[in-house]
Design an enzyme around this catalytic site. Sequence first.
Site, PDB file in Angstrom:
ATOM      1  N   SER A   1      43.945  40.681  29.970  1.00 45.26           N
ATOM      2  CA  SER A   1      44.581  41.948  29.207  1.00 45.26           C
ATOM      3  C   SER A   1      45.824  41.511  28.703  1.00 45.26           C
ATOM      4  CB  SER A   1      44.683  42.962  30.385  1.00 45.26           C
ATOM      5  OG  SER A   1      45.321  44.377  29.877  1.00 45.26           O
ATOM      6  N   GLN A   2      46.860  41.106  29.285  1.00 48.00           N
ATOM      7  CA  GLN A   2      48.179  40.864  29.054  1.00 48.00           C
ATOM      8  C   GLN A   2      48.071  39.679  27.948  1.00 48.00           C
ATOM      9  OE1 GLN A   2      51.121  42.307  28.915  1.00 48.00           O
ATOM     10  NE2 GLN A   2      50.740  43.953  30.137  1.00 48.00           N
TER      11      GLN A   2
ATOM     12  N   SER B   1      36.956  33.203  28.659  1.00 49.10           N
ATOM     13  CA  SER B   1      37.693  33.695  27.631  1.00 49.10           C
ATOM     14  C   SER B   1      37.951  32.661  26.602  1.00 49.10           C
ATOM     15  CB  SER B   1      39.061  34.010  28.235  1.00 49.10           C
ATOM     16  OG  SER B   1      39.003  34.989  29.131  1.00 49.10           O
TER      17      SER B   1
ATOM     18  N   ASP C   1      49.642  37.533  39.489  1.00 46.47           N
ATOM     19  CA  ASP C   1      50.644  37.193  40.224  1.00 46.47           C
ATOM     20  C   ASP C   1      50.390  35.983  41.023  1.00 46.47           C
ATOM     21  OD1 ASP C   1      52.585  38.716  39.108  1.00 46.47           O
ATOM     22  OD2 ASP C   1      52.214  40.390  40.189  1.00 46.47           O
TER      23      ASP C   1
ATOM     24  N   GLN D   1      49.508  32.615  39.893  1.00 45.01           N
ATOM     25  CA  GLN D   1      50.749  31.655  38.838  1.00 45.01           C
ATOM     26  C   GLN D   1      51.172  30.475  39.494  1.00 45.01           C
ATOM     27  OE1 GLN D   1      53.810  34.113  37.342  1.00 45.01           O
ATOM     28  NE2 GLN D   1      52.306  35.774  36.501  1.00 45.01           N
TER      29      GLN D   1
ATOM     30  N   HIS E   1      56.356  39.590  34.460  1.00 47.36           N
ATOM     31  CA  HIS E   1      56.588  40.242  35.742  1.00 47.36           C
ATOM     32  C   HIS E   1      57.337  39.309  36.481  1.00 47.36           C
ATOM     33  CE1 HIS E   1      56.508  42.865  39.185  1.00 47.36           C
ATOM     34  NE2 HIS E   1      55.627  42.414  39.526  1.00 47.36           N
TER      35      HIS E   1
ATOM     36  N   GLY F   1      48.053  45.695  28.914  1.00 45.48           N
ATOM     37  CA  GLY F   1      47.935  45.048  27.815  1.00 45.48           C
ATOM     38  C   GLY F   1      47.139  45.505  26.678  1.00 45.48           C
TER      39      GLY F   1
ATOM     40  N   GLU G   1      54.362  51.607  40.896  1.00 44.31           N
ATOM     41  CA  GLU G   1      53.194  51.354  40.901  1.00 44.31           C
ATOM     42  C   GLU G   1      52.644  52.061  42.277  1.00 44.31           C
ATOM     43  OE1 GLU G   1      52.690  47.297  38.565  1.00 44.31           O
ATOM     44  OE2 GLU G   1      52.592  47.212  40.774  1.00 44.31           O
TER      45      GLU G   1
END
Length: 349
Positions: free
Chosen positions: A28-29, A54, A84, A87, A109, A135, A196
């Site tokens: 998305s992002q 992807s 997150d 990563q 983020h 995103g 959030e």
Amino acid sequence: MSVKMYYSAEAPLEALKGQVIAVIGYGSQGHAHARNLKESGLNVIIGLKEGSKSRSVATADGFEVFTAAEATKRADVVMIAAPDTAQKAIYDSEIAPNLKKGALLLFAHGFNIHFGRIKPAEGTDVGMVAPKGPGHLVRSVYVSGGGVPALFAVGQEATGTARARVMAYANGLGCTRAGIMETTFKDETESDLFGEQAVLCGGTAQLVKSAWETLVEAGYDPELAYFETMHELKLIVDLMYRGGLDFMRFSVSDTAEWGDYTTRPRIIDASVKARMKEVLTEIQDGTFAKRWIAEDEAGRPEYKRLRAANSGHPIEKVGKALRHQMTFLNPVEVDMDGAQGAAEKGAAQ
């Protein structure tokens, strides 16, 4: 305004001219960042794991696709657009050993930097550009000629060019069209998690579900309850989005405004704010992060249980049927446990 906002003229793209930008991830992002940057005239490549679904999408969009390691070797700027929890592993195994000295390492983020999961080496510029929207909106608003506002930060300045490059990256995303605000990794991370949990996702979802259940349990039609508690929520939020709480109250009926003033304190009372402070403390002291990381490392059993319990709520079944009849909404359906659900959340690597 007490906080300075920066716009396109103050964040020239020239700071990134001649540099290669690697976007690690194309969910998305990631796809939004890559496509916006490319259309802003910047040189973008994609880093994805072998076998990623992807890969074909990114290739069809006109990008060269490499492994994260190879993309990092070629790049002057590396944006980690992975979830997150993923990563740290990607950084440790593929990015850190291949990062050029003086390269700019970027995040959307601050979670992994703020909580110490990723500790970049000296000589690496570290920055953050955090768009204030998912995103698909970063992309669609850019295409329409606008921009999603963003927060930006410099966590480590090694070359003397980090701040200029971070701001130029935000310009390439289109964020400087709306304005970007300088902050820190700490403040972005803690305020984002709190927003959030307390309002944007957790608080709103619980208010909607509780209100719907209250009406249905009192004998009202589930469809009527859906319109009153979920469907109209967008209309009210749109008013707030355009003109704040005052414009919302100006736009609704006097009866609705009176009910706002007199009933709101009974629903959201001082005890709610006290519990919000408890939630914020758990975010600030790392309790939430530790719990979430441990849950992920255990295979997410509680996460999966809660997802299944919440996606099966009756309001979702009622809403799905009603939205299907309102084609003008361009309704969408996602398989939260399948590949589509993962891709929507930016997990496609």
